[in-house]
Design an enzyme around this catalytic site. Sequence first.
Site, mmCIF file in Angstrom:
data_model
loop_
_atom_site.group_PDB
_atom_site.id
_atom_site.type_symbol
_atom_site.label_atom_id
_atom_site.label_comp_id
_atom_site.label_asym_id
_atom_site.label_seq_id
_atom_site.Cartn_x
_atom_site.Cartn_y
_atom_site.Cartn_z
ATOM 1 N N SER A 291 -111.366 -51.178 -29.449
ATOM 2 C CA SER A 291 -112.757 -50.918 -29.759
ATOM 3 C C SER A 291 -113.262 -51.751 -30.938
ATOM 4 C CB SER A 291 -112.898 -49.415 -30.033
ATOM 5 O OG SER A 291 -114.187 -48.980 -29.820
ATOM 6 N N ASP A 302 -113.529 -65.874 -31.832
ATOM 7 C CA ASP A 302 -114.568 -66.667 -31.172
ATOM 8 C C ASP A 302 -115.282 -67.608 -32.132
ATOM 9 O OD1 ASP A 302 -113.990 -65.512 -28.778
ATOM 10 O OD2 ASP A 302 -115.853 -64.374 -28.584
ATOM 11 N N LYS A 316 -110.779 -52.212 -24.886
ATOM 12 C CA LYS A 316 -111.882 -51.251 -24.753
ATOM 13 C C LYS A 316 -113.177 -51.962 -25.132
ATOM 14 C CE LYS A 316 -113.741 -46.837 -26.392
ATOM 15 N NZ LYS A 316 -114.929 -47.253 -27.142
#
Length: 578
Positions: A291, A302, A316
Site C-alpha cells: 500500500s 519511477d 496492493k
Amino acid sequence: MKRNYKRLLLSAGIVVLATAIWSFDDDLFQISKNLDVFASLYKEVNINYVDDINSAKMIKTGADAMLDGLDPYTEFVPESEIEDYKLHYVSTQYGGIGTSIFVRNGGVYVSEVFEGFPAQKADIRPGDQILKINGIDLNSKNNDDVSLLLKGSKGAEIKLLIKRDNNAPIEKDLVRDEIKQPNVSYYGMVDGNMGYIKLDRFLENSGDEVTNALTELKKNNPNGIILDLRSNGGGILQEAVKIVNLFVPKGVEVVSQRGKIKEKNFTYNTTNIPMVPDMPLVVLVNSHSASASEIVAGSLQDLDRAVIIGQRSFGKGLVQQTFSLPYNSLVKITIAKYYVPSGRCIQALDYTHRKDDGSVVKVADSLLHEFKTKDGRSVYDGSGIYPDIFVKQERFASVTQSILSKLLIFDYATLYREKHAKLPDPRTFTLSDADYNDFVKFLSDKNYSYSSPTEKLLTQLKTEATKEKQFDQVQTEFNNLQAKLLESKKNDLQIHKDEIKQLLENEISSRYYYEKGRYLANFKYDTELAQAIKTMQDKTQLDAILKGEGSYKVIGKPVLAAVSTKKAADTTNNSDDQ
C-alpha cells in the site's frame, strides 16, 4: 442534407439521454427494491425466529457477507468496533500502561514492554503473567477482553496482580498514561556512516516523524539514507506523499488515484522544498511491504531517486475511503486504484474476475505492461514493486521455526533476564557457547517436535506407495531411511546453531534495551541492510542502477510476459487510505 444530418444527431442524442435516464432510474429501482427486501428479511427473522437473536451481530454478519465478494479492504465497522478501528488505522494514541500481551494455556502474559511508559517504570517484564486487573480474574479471558481492561483514560489508576516465575504474586499500582506508539520505531547511524530509519506504518504524523528523524541524522553528515519499509502494511496515502517529498523537488507528481467517480480522481504532487534532494537513498522492501509503502518505493523508483533493495512487495494498488453510517458506524470502501509516476498500477490480485469457486488469482504475466521511469528504465505493472537489487530471503530451518513458534526462545530469554542483571551493548552482544549449550539443555524436556521437508516428502511417498499397493515392496528401505533421518535430526540444534543464536540474541537484547535493542542486535545479521550499505558505498554501481545501465535497464521483467508499452492514460489502477 445538412438538416437531416442535424435531425439524426439530435435523435441520437435524445435516445442516448433517454437510455441514460432509464438506466439511472432502473438502478435506483433496484437499490430501493433490494433495500426493501433486506429490511423485510431482517424484520421477519427477528420477530419469528425460534430463539433469541443478537440483532447487531446478525447485521454485522450480513454486511460482512455482502462485502466479502468485493475485496478484503472494503469493510463495515459497527459502533462497537469504532475505537479499535481508529487505533489501528488512524491514530497510534490511547490510554494504557505500555505493554503488549498474549494468551497461553488460558493465562495472560506480557509479550513486550515499551520503554518510558508505566509498565516499564513499574518493572513489569516480558514473560510476567497478569493474574488480575483491578480485581478481575483473567482466567480464560481472550486478548480483546484483556486489552479493554488495560486501556482507559489517561491518569486513571490501575491495579495489576503479577506473577513472575515461581515467585509469589505481587501487586503493581500503576497510573495509565497516553500511549503513543511511534510510526518510526527506530532511527540511528549504521555502518558506513549511513543514516537508518525504520518506518512501521503510515498513520497520522508519520511524515513528521520521518522529518524529525532525518533532521537528527543530518547532524552526523551521513553518506546516505536507508529507509526501511519492510513489513510496513501501509496506511494514509497523504503521509506517503509527504515522505516522498523529503527526497524529491517541489512540484513533482508522486501518485494519482482514479476510480469510477471522477470527482474522487486526484493527482498528488510534492508541495515543499525537499530536505535531502541529492543524498544517496536506499529503500528496503519485502513481500509484506504494501500500500503506502509501495507508493513511496514505487514513486522513488519511477523518479530514479532511490535504489530499491529486498524482495518483491505485496502488490496492493487500491485506495480506500471511509464513509459515515447511522449510529456511529462506518464503511470503508475501495474507491480507486493508484498509479505511481510512470503510470503503472502495482495491484497484483484481480478481485473483479474471480474463479468460479470465488478464489482470487494474480494478474497473469501475459497481461503485464511495460512502463518507463523518468530516465527510461523499464518497470512493470500488476505485480508489486520489484527491487532494483533482489536479495533472497532465507527461510529458517524447521527446527528453528518450531522452537520459535512454541515460544521456547521467548521463554529462555525470560530465564536469561532473571539470571543476568545487565547486558552489554546489543551491537556487540554475542551469546556464548556455554549459554547456547545451556539453551540446548533447557530444550531437553520441552516438546518441539517437527517434520523436516525431507520427512514430509517421505510421508507423501508412503501415502502414494500405499495407494498403489507397492509399499510392502519398499518398506524395508523406507524404514531404514526414516531411521537415518531421525538420527540426523538429533544434530539439527548444532547444524542450525547460527540462526537460532541470532533469534536468541535479538530476544534477549529486547529484554534489556526494549525494541531498540532488538534492532541493534539484529543489524549484524541483516543481509538486506548490508547490501544497502555496500551499494551506497559503491558510487559506480549506484549510478549504474539509477541511470539504467547494462542489466539495470530492465527491472523485474516477467519471464513469460507478452509485454507492451502503455501510457498512463491507458490504465485504470490505484491504492491506500485517504
